[in-house]
Design a protein around this motif. Structure first.
Motif, PDB file in Angstrom:
ATOM      1  N   PHE A   1      -2.047  -2.075  -1.174  1.00  0.00           N
ATOM      2  CA  PHE A   1      -1.609  -3.440  -1.431  1.00  0.00           C
ATOM      3  C   PHE A   1      -1.351  -3.662  -2.915  1.00  0.00           C
ATOM      4  CE2 PHE A   1      -3.478  -4.203   2.762  1.00  0.00           C
ATOM      5  CZ  PHE A   1      -2.550  -5.069   3.320  1.00  0.00           C
ATOM      6  N   ASP A   2      -2.054  -2.922  -3.764  1.00  0.00           N
ATOM      7  CA  ASP A   2      -1.889  -3.048  -5.214  1.00  0.00           C
ATOM      8  C   ASP A   2      -0.930  -1.979  -5.712  1.00  0.00           C
ATOM      9  OD1 ASP A   2      -3.818  -5.142  -5.367  1.00  0.00           O
ATOM     10  OD2 ASP A   2      -5.407  -3.638  -5.225  1.00  0.00           O
ATOM     11  N   GLU A   3      -0.111  -2.358  -6.678  1.00  0.00           N
ATOM     12  CA  GLU A   3       0.885  -1.431  -7.214  1.00  0.00           C
ATOM     13  C   GLU A   3       0.255  -0.464  -8.218  1.00  0.00           C
ATOM     14  OE1 GLU A   3       3.755  -3.941  -8.962  1.00  0.00           O
ATOM     15  OE2 GLU A   3       4.139  -5.099  -7.135  1.00  0.00           O
ATOM     16  N   ASP A   4       0.971   0.653  -8.444  1.00  0.00           N
ATOM     17  CA  ASP A   4       0.658   1.600  -9.516  1.00  0.00           C
ATOM     18  C   ASP A   4      -0.721   2.233  -9.382  1.00  0.00           C
ATOM     19  OD1 ASP A   4       3.133   0.903 -10.678  1.00  0.00           O
ATOM     20  OD2 ASP A   4       2.214  -0.788 -11.712  1.00  0.00           O
ATOM     21  N   GLN A   5      -1.184   2.408  -8.131  1.00  0.00           N
ATOM     22  CA  GLN A   5      -2.450   3.102  -7.919  1.00  0.00           C
ATOM     23  C   GLN A   5      -2.247   4.495  -7.341  1.00  0.00           C
ATOM     24  OE1 GLN A   5      -5.066   0.539  -5.579  1.00  0.00           O
ATOM     25  NE2 GLN A   5      -5.914  -0.317  -7.461  1.00  0.00           N
ATOM     26  N   ILE A   6      -1.250   4.659  -6.481  1.00  0.00           N
ATOM     27  CA  ILE A   6      -0.996   5.973  -5.900  1.00  0.00           C
ATOM     28  C   ILE A   6       0.424   6.406  -6.228  1.00  0.00           C
ATOM     29  CG2 ILE A   6      -2.549   5.363  -3.996  1.00  0.00           C
ATOM     30  CD1 ILE A   6      -0.035   5.477  -2.156  1.00  0.00           C
ATOM     31  N   LEU A   7       0.674   7.709  -6.069  1.00  0.00           N
ATOM     32  CA  LEU A   7       2.024   8.247  -6.218  1.00  0.00           C
ATOM     33  C   LEU A   7       2.702   8.068  -4.870  1.00  0.00           C
ATOM     34  CD1 LEU A   7       3.592   9.606  -8.518  1.00  0.00           C
ATOM     35  CD2 LEU A   7       2.932  11.806  -7.558  1.00  0.00           C
ATOM     36  N   ASN A   8       3.537   7.035  -4.756  1.00  0.00           N
ATOM     37  CA  ASN A   8       4.042   6.598  -3.455  1.00  0.00           C
ATOM     38  C   ASN A   8       4.784   7.695  -2.695  1.00  0.00           C
ATOM     39  OD1 ASN A   8       3.113   3.906  -3.823  1.00  0.00           O
ATOM     40  ND2 ASN A   8       4.879   3.489  -5.125  1.00  0.00           N
ATOM     41  N   ALA A   9       5.602   8.466  -3.405  1.00  0.00           N
ATOM     42  CA  ALA A   9       6.455   9.445  -2.735  1.00  0.00           C
ATOM     43  C   ALA A   9       5.759  10.763  -2.449  1.00  0.00           C
ATOM     44  CB  ALA A   9       7.703   9.705  -3.586  1.00  0.00           C
ATOM     45  N   ALA A  10       4.561  10.960  -2.980  1.00  0.00           N
ATOM     46  CA  ALA A  10       3.872  12.240  -2.781  1.00  0.00           C
ATOM     47  C   ALA A  10       3.439  12.390  -1.324  1.00  0.00           C
ATOM     48  CB  ALA A  10       2.662  12.333  -3.697  1.00  0.00           C
ATOM     49  N   PRO A  11       3.463  13.612  -0.784  1.00  0.00           N
ATOM     50  CA  PRO A  11       2.967  13.842   0.582  1.00  0.00           C
ATOM     51  C   PRO A  11       1.506  13.446   0.708  1.00  0.00           C
ATOM     52  CG  PRO A  11       4.165  15.756  -0.231  1.00  0.00           C
ATOM     53  CD  PRO A  11       3.988  14.848  -1.402  1.00  0.00           C
ATOM     54  N   GLN A  12       1.158  12.843   1.832  1.00  0.00           N
ATOM     55  CA  GLN A  12      -0.233  12.468   2.115  1.00  0.00           C
ATOM     56  C   GLN A  12      -0.792  13.467   3.132  1.00  0.00           C
ATOM     57  OE1 GLN A  12      -0.490   8.304   3.194  1.00  0.00           O
ATOM     58  NE2 GLN A  12       0.449   7.619   1.263  1.00  0.00           N
TER      59      GLN A  12
ATOM     60  N   GLY B   1      -6.203  24.075   6.884  1.00  0.00           N
ATOM     61  CA  GLY B   1      -5.499  23.585   8.081  1.00  0.00           C
ATOM     62  C   GLY B   1      -5.070  22.147   7.997  1.00  0.00           C
ATOM     63  N   SER B   2      -5.303  21.482   6.845  1.00  0.00           N
ATOM     64  CA  SER B   2      -4.819  20.110   6.716  1.00  0.00           C
ATOM     65  C   SER B   2      -3.299  20.099   6.630  1.00  0.00           C
ATOM     66  CB  SER B   2      -5.418  19.448   5.465  1.00  0.00           C
ATOM     67  OG  SER B   2      -5.104  20.203   4.301  1.00  0.00           O
ATOM     68  N   LYS B   3      -2.683  18.976   6.994  1.00  0.00           N
ATOM     69  CA  LYS B   3      -1.223  18.918   7.091  1.00  0.00           C
ATOM     70  C   LYS B   3      -0.686  17.691   6.378  1.00  0.00           C
ATOM     71  CE  LYS B   3      -1.445  16.546  11.558  1.00  0.00           C
ATOM     72  NZ  LYS B   3      -0.977  16.528  12.948  1.00  0.00           N
ATOM     73  N   SER B   4       0.602  17.748   6.058  1.00  0.00           N
ATOM     74  CA  SER B   4       1.293  16.646   5.385  1.00  0.00           C
ATOM     75  C   SER B   4       2.454  16.195   6.252  1.00  0.00           C
ATOM     76  CB  SER B   4       1.813  17.082   4.009  1.00  0.00           C
ATOM     77  OG  SER B   4       0.740  17.572   3.219  1.00  0.00           O
ATOM     78  N   PRO B   5       2.219  15.291   7.208  1.00  0.00           N
ATOM     79  CA  PRO B   5       3.269  14.913   8.143  1.00  0.00           C
ATOM     80  C   PRO B   5       4.431  14.175   7.499  1.00  0.00           C
ATOM     81  CG  PRO B   5       1.404  13.421   8.357  1.00  0.00           C
ATOM     82  CD  PRO B   5       0.984  14.505   7.399  1.00  0.00           C
ATOM     83  N   ASN B   6       4.207  13.569   6.347  1.00  0.00           N
ATOM     84  CA  ASN B   6       5.273  12.773   5.746  1.00  0.00           C
ATOM     85  C   ASN B   6       5.829  13.425   4.500  1.00  0.00           C
ATOM     86  OD1 ASN B   6       3.084  12.269   3.972  1.00  0.00           O
ATOM     87  ND2 ASN B   6       2.517  10.451   5.176  1.00  0.00           N
ATOM     88  N   SER B   7       5.617  14.713   4.330  1.00  0.00           N
ATOM     89  CA  SER B   7       6.171  15.376   3.163  1.00  0.00           C
ATOM     90  C   SER B   7       7.665  15.537   3.330  1.00  0.00           C
ATOM     91  CB  SER B   7       5.516  16.745   2.968  1.00  0.00           C
ATOM     92  OG  SER B   7       5.778  17.572   4.061  1.00  0.00           O
TER      93      SER B   7
END
Length: 694
Positions: free
Chosen positions: A222-233, A287-293
């Motif tokens: 909800f707050d801006e400038d805390q995460i790297l938005n485009a980076a894979p989660q 084995g972790s994955k990045s579905p939105n990369s």
């Protein structure tokens, strides 16, 4: 760094002379809608048309978008702004803040937006105080939004809702898109669901424990400038929950005390979470994955794409006429020395590069100031479009043979082209850049998106490659005299060819006139296009004067004055001080009459000249407007521009078969309709209002 949107700031920096008149068109006239704007349709809806004193009714804003266009969540991500609504409400009626359903991640090159595609509904709860008296009420709303694809276009609408306050009004659950949106509003997690957040040097690790395995998750701050938005989660499925690893924003020097965000588990399930941040490091699980990369883009790739996109840009309809004219000038000078031909090519290239460097400096300045502007943003300004359309029309008249102007942009200045031959090449490059910015050639989108998110040096490099690509065809031609020999020799045919060259320019002017009208929305497009056509007429008169009295200061000054008058005429926008007319429906008429209100119906059509004359000279006059407001008439506009069986039926009931038709239904429901003459005068209307609205 987050990039915010500011169209007027961009125009102010790049085109300061144009800012005085720039404004966004407003769709709608205060009715419920739907109203069509650029790339979306906006509408206010409610679960019920009635509300009880002391009761509530669920309403909302619904935006139906063109394919592949999107609007934004409350935190837009790397660019954009969420929709906003400003209410003007009757006494005793309140509206809750607009709610935002679960968004989606919308990648655009190296950036990531958070928002909605297809249909977006934003619920609002309306509440009536117990003191609100029964009867009809109107809720007025000013809506604003930013709709984006490769480019972003701001929009505004004036909408409203008509409700009836009734003691026996029942609570009606919302259905359709409004009901679906309410089900998608994030809720706080149940008491048995636990969240923890570990903040490391480069990641936030969000862990949810809910007692069963989850296989997917996304985090939206909800707050801006805390995460790297485009980076894979990265998602790690746990036996009793899920763990999500989110990249920390590079500029976030200090860990926040808590992280507030939305954890989305599926398209229909999300939690609004606020959790304290504990410093620490959590090793990535195997084995972790990045579905939105998504695949990235390198600096070299971006520069290469920009260069190729610039070359292809020469083939776009908005650029090719300028390039063709420059090639025609090169044919005329093919007998010159090789060094001079090369110099013309280099100066033309310099004109393009300087123009691109100015544009990128403006964009970087906006970015540094917290603004966001897209490629071709000046084409969102009616002022810029009017200037460009009038200029191209003037240039096309010269090519068609009305008067002699020359082939370079600077020949408008007379002696400049003769005394400084290279100035023509330089400013033709400037013109090529100006008319190129509305176009987005293939391969350009990803490169521009990448460039605007990078440090200044990389941004300049990408835009320089784009400019070099645009300049390359003519530059190569000027460096290879052998290629010019295969072109036809100059002769009489060139005058005919020059005149034929006016055809694509006139076609471009037609497109600009269409775009000019579109910026003002469906309700104002015809009027504003008419003013622009009036500007074309004045430009044609200026061209005639230059042909009738060539090479004279008096005719040149007169042409400049007519050009300024043409621009003023094109941008003329009379202040609309008129009252709000609601669209006619039988239901609206019945509700108004049931509430004891007198009703004025204007049966009109866009193609009806008498209707337009009556409206401008009588219905919009200050005396009539004041009388309508003082007597509180409900104003309905029955637009018969396109056939409407409901309007046709109402006309038949009044023994009329066409427009204009004007009728006042008196306050008393027992009184017959008062049908006014087709040709209105102020006295006729004022007398009828005083007679029927007592």
């Amino acid at each position: 760094m987050r990039i915010r949107y500011s169209l007027l700031a961009a125009v102010c920096i790049l085109f300061p002379i144009l800012t005085a008149h720039a404004q966004l068109p407003v769709a709608g006239d205060g009715g419920p809608g739907p109203v069509k704007a650029q790339h979306l349709t906006a509408e206010l809806v409610s679960a019920s048309s009635t509300i009880a004193p002391g009761g509530t009714v669920q309403a909302g804003l619904v935006l139906t978008l063109d394919p592949h266009w999107h609007v934004y969540w409350i935190n837009a991500g790397d660019s954009g702004e969420p929709p906003k609504i400003t209410w003007t409400l009757p006494a005793g009626v309140t509206a809750s803040p607009m709610q935002f359903p679960v968004p989606s991640r919308l990648p655009l090159g190296p950036l990531m937006d958070f928002g909605y595609e297809n249909v977006a509904a934003f619920p609002v709860q309306l509440t009536a105080a117990k003191s609100v008296k029964p009867g009809n009420i109107h809720l007025d709303a000013k809506i604003s939004w930013l709709v984006c694809r490769e480019v972003c276009i701001p929009g505004k609408a004036h909408l409203g809702l008509n409700l009836t306050v009734a003691q026996d009004a029942a609570s009606v659950p919302p259905t359709g898109v409004l009901g679906e949106a309410l089900n998608l509003i994030p809720r706080p997690p149940p008491a048995d669901v636990k969240f923890t957040v570990i903040g490391g040097k480069s990641d936030f690790v969000v862990t949810m424990i809910n007692g069963h395995r989850e296989t997917s998750a996304e985090f939206y701050p909800f707050d801006e400038d805390q995460i790297l938005n485009a980076a894979p989660q990265t998602v790690e499925s746990l036996p009793n929950g899920v763990r999500l690893r989110v990249k920390r924003a590079e500029d976030l020097a200090k860990l926040p005390a808590e992280l507030h965000g939305l954890v989305k588990l599926s398209a229909t399930k999300a939690y609004d979470v606020t959790a304290p941040v504990t410093p620490g490091e959590v090793a990535p699980a195997v084995g972790s994955k990045s579905p939105n990369s998504s695949s990235g883009i390198t600096i070299v790739t971006a520069i290469g794409l920009a260069f190729l996109g610039g070359i292809i840009l020469n083939l776009m309809p908005c650029v090719f006429p300028v390039l063709f004219l420059k090639g025609l000038a090169l044919v005329q000078s093919s007998g010159e020395e090789r060094s001079r031909l090369r110099s013309h090519g280099l100066v033309y290239t310099l004109g393009i590069l300087v123009s691109f460097w100015i544009i990128v400096a403006v964009l970087l300045g906006l970015r540094a100031g917290g603004a966001q502007a897209g490629w071709g943003f000046q084409l969102q300004s009616p002022v810029f479009i009017a200037v460009l359309a009038l200029g191209l029309f003037f240039f096309a008249l010269s090519l068609a043979g009305q008067f002699e102007l020359g082939l370079s942009l600077t020949s408008v200045g007379g002696e400049l082209a003769q005394k400084q031959g290279f100035a023509g090449s330089f400013f033709t490059g400037v013109l090529a850049t100006i008319v190129a910015t509305p176009c987005t050639a293939p391969l350009m989108g990803a490169a521009i998106g990448f460039a605007l998110a990078q440090p200044a040096g990389i941004t300049f490099a990408v835009f320089t490659a784009l400019g070099l690509g645009l300049a390359t065809p003519y530059l190569l031609l000027s460096f290879q005299p052998a290629w010019t020999r295969i072109l036809p020799r100059p002769g009489r045919w060139m005058e005919t060819l020059k005149q034929l060259t006016a055809v694509p320019l006139f076609a471009t002017v037609i497109w600009l006139a269409w775009l000019f009208g579109r910026l003002y929305g469906p309700s104002g497009s015809l009027d504003h296009m008419s003013f622009l056509l009036g500007g074309f007429l004045l430009v044609a008169i200026a061209g005639w004067m230059l042909a009738r009295w060539p090479a004279r200061w008096a005719s040149a000054i007169a042409a400049v004055v007519l050009g300024a008058l043409a621009l003023a005429t094109s941008l003329y926008s009379p202040k609309d001080t008129t009252l709000v007319w609601q669209p006619y429906t039988q239901q609206t008429l019945d509700q108004a009459r049931a509430g004891g209100h007198p009703v004025f119906i204007d049966f009109t059509a866009a193609w009806c000249l008498s209707c337009q004359v009556n409206e401008r000279l009588v219905l919009r006059s200050a005396d009539v407007q004041r009388q309508l407001a003082d007597h509180k008439l409900t104003l309905l506009k029955a637009d018969w521009t396109q056939y409407d069986p409901e309007i046709t039926k109402e006309l038949a009931s009044l023994n009329r078969s066409g427009v204009p038709t004007y009728v006042i239904y008196p306050t008393s429901q027992a009184a017959p309709a008062d049908v006014l003459p087709e040709l209105l005068t102020k006295d006729v209307v004022l007398t009828a209002i005083d007679r029927d609205a007592r």
